[in-house]
Design a protein around this motif. Sequence first.
Motif, PDB file in Angstrom:
ATOM      1  N   SER A 230       0.821  -1.210   0.000  1.00 51.55           N
ATOM      2  CA  SER A 230       0.000   0.000   0.000  1.00 51.55           C
ATOM      3  C   SER A 230       0.855   1.260   0.000  1.00 51.55           C
ATOM      4  O   SER A 230       0.594   2.210  -0.751  1.00 51.55           O
ATOM      5  CB  SER A 230      -0.935  -0.008   1.214  1.00 51.55           C
ATOM      6  OG  SER A 230      -1.730   1.161   1.245  1.00 51.55           O
ATOM      7  N   SER A 250      -2.964  -2.649  -4.842  1.00 53.66           N
ATOM      8  CA  SER A 250      -2.713  -2.803  -3.420  1.00 53.66           C
ATOM      9  C   SER A 250      -4.003  -3.202  -2.707  1.00 53.66           C
ATOM     10  O   SER A 250      -5.085  -3.257  -3.313  1.00 53.66           O
ATOM     11  CB  SER A 250      -2.172  -1.494  -2.834  1.00 53.66           C
ATOM     12  OG  SER A 250      -3.151  -0.476  -2.935  1.00 53.66           O
ATOM     13  N   ASP A 252      -5.792  -1.559  -0.820  1.00 51.89           N
ATOM     14  CA  ASP A 252      -6.798  -0.498  -0.867  1.00 51.89           C
ATOM     15  C   ASP A 252      -7.130  -0.070  -2.291  1.00 51.89           C
ATOM     16  O   ASP A 252      -7.677   1.000  -2.513  1.00 51.89           O
ATOM     17  CB  ASP A 252      -6.365   0.699  -0.023  1.00 51.89           C
ATOM     18  CG  ASP A 252      -4.988   1.233  -0.404  1.00 51.89           C
ATOM     19  OD1 ASP A 252      -4.264   0.545  -1.141  1.00 51.89           O
ATOM     20  OD2 ASP A 252      -4.642   2.343   0.045  1.00 51.89           O
TER      21      ASP A 252
END
Length: 296
Positions: A230, A250, A252
């Motif tokens: 991330s 990633s 997120d």
Amino acid sequence: MLYISLRQYEYVCAIGRYGSLSSAAQHLNVSQPALSNALTRVEEQLGYPLFARRRGAAMALTPQGRSFIEEAETLLAKATRLENAAESGAGKARLRLGCFVDLAPFMLARSLRLLRAELPDVAVSYRVDNFEGLISGLVDGRIDMALTYGMSMDASFCKQTLFSSSPHALVSSEHLLAKQPQVSLRDLADHPLILSEEGLSAQHVLSLFRQIGESPTVAHRAASLEIQRSLAAHGEGVAISYANPPAKISYDGIPLLSLPVSDSFAAEPVVLARHGTGPTDAQIAVAENALLSFRT
């Protein structure tokens, strides 16, 4: 009467293994005050200090502390075996597998399936841990064998190489290196690094740069691979990892590129390890043969 509980033994051993209250608390998922209180009570009961406390430095074991922890870890290992026997039925054979935390998402599930197919009458359990935790578990008998990287193991361990793993540089889609098909360590030396918080992992990566005479800046030490990914995806630096999930985003949802590191000397073997170099028993031999199917 027992004045020291098994939980207090466990807490003190964890402080000794990880070198600080904060690291031990993180790995045990308990508060630092709980560990500090347990240590104080144990030392009060024993009548001598187990650790030398110096401001700004790791907690160093005293000679008495080292001896105490060695005996305490033996006691905990015996307690674990008794508890497992009670859970699985008296006399049932058991096999305890260890797996390095970054390898576990790739290897653990398949390993359990292989072991249970080859040893249907054996109760197979597992432990996911960092390098230090796996090594201490192998030495004191809490783990029978472990899937890990070969670094940091001396000649007292039997290691069988399963495959060679090369590091990857994880960068954002807008990074200066993003358009390159692969990168060298020298390419990465001028960029801030995102390393693992795990001590031996970070030391190993930095040692690779020292071999080419470079000393890069470390921007972050991340507690997990997904945090590394991330941070890299958000442009916080270059993450270097031997684990290479196939996802191109990633955790997120940010685009992320994984670039192979071209330096051949950076490759590291993934091994199946056990403590001791002599012949092993028939059950461990069957388990080893099953896990050697990871060889490529």
